[in-house]
Design an enzyme around this catalytic site. Structure first.
Site, PDB file in Angstrom:
ATOM      1  N   ARG A 128      66.167  59.805  10.854  1.00 30.37           N
ATOM      2  CA  ARG A 128      67.305  60.467  10.199  1.00 30.37           C
ATOM      3  C   ARG A 128      68.661  59.853  10.546  1.00 30.37           C
ATOM      4  O   ARG A 128      69.651  60.168   9.874  1.00 30.37           O
ATOM      5  CB  ARG A 128      67.295  61.967  10.518  1.00 30.37           C
ATOM      6  CG  ARG A 128      66.018  62.672  10.110  1.00 30.37           C
ATOM      7  CD  ARG A 128      65.716  62.516   8.630  1.00 30.37           C
ATOM      8  NE  ARG A 128      64.525  63.291   8.240  1.00 30.37           N
ATOM      9  CZ  ARG A 128      64.099  63.421   7.001  1.00 30.37           C
ATOM     10  NH1 ARG A 128      64.730  62.831   6.002  1.00 30.37           N
ATOM     11  NH2 ARG A 128      63.015  64.124   6.738  1.00 30.37           N
ATOM     12  N   TRP A 156      65.163  68.564   7.177  1.00 28.20           N
ATOM     13  CA  TRP A 156      65.053  68.663   8.644  1.00 28.20           C
ATOM     14  C   TRP A 156      63.762  69.399   9.055  1.00 28.20           C
ATOM     15  O   TRP A 156      63.091  69.022  10.017  1.00 28.20           O
ATOM     16  CB  TRP A 156      66.280  69.417   9.142  1.00 28.20           C
ATOM     17  CG  TRP A 156      66.592  69.360  10.583  1.00 28.20           C
ATOM     18  CD1 TRP A 156      65.723  69.520  11.632  1.00 28.20           C
ATOM     19  CD2 TRP A 156      67.877  69.145  11.173  1.00 28.20           C
ATOM     20  NE1 TRP A 156      66.398  69.438  12.811  1.00 28.20           N
ATOM     21  CE2 TRP A 156      67.718  69.205  12.568  1.00 28.20           C
ATOM     22  CE3 TRP A 156      69.155  68.935  10.658  1.00 28.20           C
ATOM     23  CZ2 TRP A 156      68.778  69.060  13.459  1.00 28.20           C
ATOM     24  CZ3 TRP A 156      70.211  68.787  11.538  1.00 28.20           C
ATOM     25  CH2 TRP A 156      70.028  68.843  12.914  1.00 28.20           C
TER      26      TRP A 156
HETATM   27  C1  LIG Z   1      63.954  58.428   4.240  1.00 32.38           C
HETATM   28  C2  LIG Z   1      62.930  59.541   4.100  1.00 32.38           C
HETATM   29  C3  LIG Z   1      62.470  59.885   2.840  1.00 32.38           C
HETATM   30  C4  LIG Z   1      61.515  60.921   2.695  1.00 32.38           C
HETATM   31  N1  LIG Z   1      61.087  61.277   1.449  1.00 32.38           N
HETATM   32  C5  LIG Z   1      60.203  62.294   1.301  1.00 32.38           C
HETATM   33  C6  LIG Z   1      59.752  62.715   0.014  1.00 32.38           C
HETATM   34  O1  LIG Z   1      60.134  62.148  -1.010  1.00 32.38           O
HETATM   35  N2  LIG Z   1      58.895  63.759  -0.074  1.00 32.38           N
HETATM   36  C7  LIG Z   1      58.422  64.407   1.031  1.00 32.38           C
HETATM   37  O2  LIG Z   1      57.635  65.341   0.904  1.00 32.38           O
HETATM   38  N3  LIG Z   1      58.829  64.030   2.271  1.00 32.38           N
HETATM   39  C8  LIG Z   1      59.697  63.006   2.429  1.00 32.38           C
HETATM   40  N4  LIG Z   1      60.108  62.662   3.697  1.00 32.38           N
HETATM   41  C9  LIG Z   1      59.592  63.412   4.858  1.00 32.38           C
HETATM   42  C10 LIG Z   1      58.547  62.587   5.643  1.00 32.38           C
HETATM   43  O3  LIG Z   1      57.423  62.283   4.849  1.00 32.38           O
HETATM   44  C11 LIG Z   1      58.101  63.378   6.889  1.00 32.38           C
HETATM   45  O4  LIG Z   1      57.521  64.590   6.492  1.00 32.38           O
HETATM   46  C12 LIG Z   1      59.254  63.693   7.808  1.00 32.38           C
HETATM   47  O5  LIG Z   1      60.031  62.538   8.043  1.00 32.38           O
HETATM   48  C13 LIG Z   1      58.710  64.223   9.138  1.00 32.38           C
HETATM   49  O6  LIG Z   1      58.066  63.169   9.798  1.00 32.38           O
HETATM   50  P1  LIG Z   1      56.869  63.415  10.787  1.00 32.38           P
HETATM   51  O7  LIG Z   1      55.730  64.102  10.106  1.00 32.38           O
HETATM   52  O8  LIG Z   1      56.533  62.074  11.411  1.00 32.38           O
HETATM   53  O9  LIG Z   1      57.552  64.346  11.888  1.00 32.38           O
HETATM   54  P2  LIG Z   1      56.974  65.580  12.689  1.00 32.38           P
HETATM   55  O10 LIG Z   1      56.485  66.635  11.793  1.00 32.38           O
HETATM   56  O11 LIG Z   1      58.035  65.960  13.696  1.00 32.38           O
HETATM   57  O12 LIG Z   1      55.749  64.997  13.451  1.00 32.38           O
HETATM   58  C14 LIG Z   1      55.914  64.032  14.499  1.00 32.38           C
HETATM   59  C15 LIG Z   1      54.606  63.319  14.636  1.00 32.38           C
HETATM   60  O13 LIG Z   1      53.610  64.250  15.058  1.00 32.38           O
HETATM   61  C16 LIG Z   1      52.377  63.954  14.423  1.00 32.38           C
HETATM   62  N5  LIG Z   1      51.987  65.102  13.587  1.00 32.38           N
HETATM   63  C17 LIG Z   1      52.711  66.214  13.318  1.00 32.38           C
HETATM   64  N6  LIG Z   1      52.010  67.068  12.564  1.00 32.38           N
HETATM   65  C18 LIG Z   1      50.820  66.463  12.328  1.00 32.38           C
HETATM   66  C19 LIG Z   1      49.667  66.819  11.593  1.00 32.38           C
HETATM   67  N7  LIG Z   1      49.580  67.979  10.946  1.00 32.38           N
HETATM   68  N8  LIG Z   1      48.653  65.960  11.563  1.00 32.38           N
HETATM   69  C20 LIG Z   1      48.695  64.790  12.229  1.00 32.38           C
HETATM   70  N9  LIG Z   1      49.757  64.377  12.941  1.00 32.38           N
HETATM   71  C21 LIG Z   1      50.806  65.213  12.985  1.00 32.38           C
HETATM   72  C22 LIG Z   1      52.580  62.687  13.613  1.00 32.38           C
HETATM   73  O14 LIG Z   1      52.282  61.577  14.408  1.00 32.38           O
HETATM   74  C23 LIG Z   1      54.066  62.709  13.338  1.00 32.38           C
HETATM   75  O15 LIG Z   1      54.614  61.439  13.071  1.00 32.38           O
HETATM   76  C24 LIG Z   1      61.035  61.617   3.859  1.00 32.38           C
HETATM   77  C25 LIG Z   1      61.514  61.247   5.120  1.00 32.38           C
HETATM   78  C26 LIG Z   1      62.448  60.221   5.249  1.00 32.38           C
HETATM   79  C27 LIG Z   1      62.952  59.883   6.633  1.00 32.38           C
END
Ligand SMILES: Cc1cc2nc3c(=O)[nH]c(=O)nc-3n(C[C@H](O)[C@H](O)[C@H](O)COP(=O)(O)OP(=O)(O)OC[C@H]3O[C@@H](n4cnc5c(N)ncnc54)[C@H](O)[C@@H]3O)c2cc1C
Length: 312
Positions: free
Chosen positions: A231, A110
């Site tokens: 999620r 999360w």
């Molecule tokens: C089914 C599933 C499997 C996964 N497996 C893995 C795994 O094996 N290993 C692993 O490490 N993670 C894993 N993850 C985590 C995934 O890679 C993301 O880190 C997580 O879903 C958060 O997504 P997000 O970065 O889009 O969300 P948030 O952090 O909420 O960000 C939302 C949006 O804001 C923007 N953003 C936020 N921060 C930045 C930044 N620093 N730079 C540029 N843009 C930014 C992006 O557009 C992003 O999409 C998994 C996720 C899912 C759903």
């Protein structure tokens, strides 16, 4: 137990009070405000605050002064348009704050969602409860052979009992060690008056990922939908999905038009690549097409056929 009797009393007191306000409120969400919605064996989510409603999204999109005089159907049409065309900033005008109790391994998934404000229960300051997650028997399953990130057929009988015994035994042993290191019994009295208790910030390292933690989590509606699209998706691990599904229900109460648009254009929609669209055009034109001639990898082909409800 998810909620102690003290917490129940606090929630009842909060729910019996009302504040006069000129701000927009949503009766369906007010109905469950502060009320815990149970998730997994000891967890919950509860909405503790929110700002805005469907009308606030419309108001921001039109940059209008009041709540407007347009028809509901026009507001719905505008929300659908915003969702379809990824015009996201009006959705950022609404905010929601949850109190969540969740296993540490769910919290680790999360917390990767960075576009939120989080404050977690401090296990440096307080003692963690003796509550750890044990999957319900129907959620105990073997490692998937086709997907390294998933589970496959359910475990049954002796195999399931053995797993549950190990999970319970190890968690109980870990908590006993934690209590022994703290040197405190349930009432806070020293277990061994001759021994010093270890600092809470160190004793907690003995606990495992199944133990429950709690946090306040606040985000805006745009980022909530991003979280839910990932999620509440069948690819997400069951345990975090259980929380996301409960949150989807709170979203339906809060912003029903946006929730319907989200289901229509995001949750139950599909993103199709350019090559995927070419396959669909050929299928509609009754032209022969198969995976090798489509330019799609076998996996992409499988995913596209699944979306189209076709055999592959
Ligand atoms: C089914 C599933 C499997 C996964 N497996 C893995 C795994 O094996 N290993 C692993 O490490 N993670 C894993 N993850 C985590 C995934 O890679 C993301 O880190 C997580 O879903 C958060 O997504 P997000 O970065 O889009 O969300 P948030 O952090 O909420 O960000 C939302 C949006 O804001 C923007 N953003 C936020 N921060 C930045 C930044 N620093 N730079 C540029 N843009 C930014 C992006 O557009 C992003 O999409 C998994 C996720 C899912 C759903």
């Amino acid at each position: 137990m998810s909620i102690s009797s003290e917490q129940h009393a606090e929630i009842t007191a909060l729910r019996s009070a009302s504040q006069p306000t000129r701000r927009a409120t949503v009766p369906a969400l007010e109905e469950i405000l502060y009320e815990p919605i149970l998730v997994l064996d000891h967890g919950f989510i509860r909405v503790v605050d929110y700002m805005g409603d469907d009308a606030a999204i419309v108001q921001a999109a039109r940059v209008s002064y009041g709540r407007g005089t347009r028809k509901v159907s026009e507001d719905r049409g505008l929300i659908n348009y915003l969702m379809r065309h990824r015009h996201t900033t009006p959705f950022e005008m609404c905010e929601i704050k949850y109190h969540v109790k969740l296993p540490i391994f769910v919290a680790r998934q999360w917390i990767r969602h960075r576009m939120a404000n989080v404050n977690e229960y401090s296990a440096r300051y307080s003692i963690l409860d003796n509550e750890f997650y044990v999957p319900a028997p129907e959620h105990l399953a073997a490692q998937a052979t086709t997907n390294r990130q998933g589970r496959e057929q359910a475990l049954e009988g002796d195999a399931a009992r053995r797993v549950l015994d190990i999970l319970r035994r190890d968690a109980e042993r870990a908590y006993r060690g934690y209590a022994e290191l703290l040197n405190e019994d349930a009432a806070g009295a020293p277990i061994d008056p001759a021994q010093p208790g270890l600092a809470r910030e160190l004793a907690r390292i003995n606990l495992s990922l199944g133990f429950y933690t709690q946090w306040y989590w606040k985000t805006d509606l745009h980022n909530l939908m991003h979280f839910l699209s990932l999620r509440a998706d069948p690819h997400a691990q069951y345990e975090i999905r259980a929380y996301a599904e409960a949150m989807l229900d709170t979203m339906a109460r809060w912003v029903p038009m946006t929730h319907a648009a989200f289901r229509e254009y995001r949750m139950n929609a599909a993103l199709i690549s350019a090559s995927g669209l070419a396959v669909i055009r050929r299928l509609i034109a009754d032209e022969p097409v198969d995976q090798p001639s489509s330019g799609l990898s076998p996996r992409e082909w499988r995913e596209l056929m699944q979306v189209l409800g076709q055999k592959f």
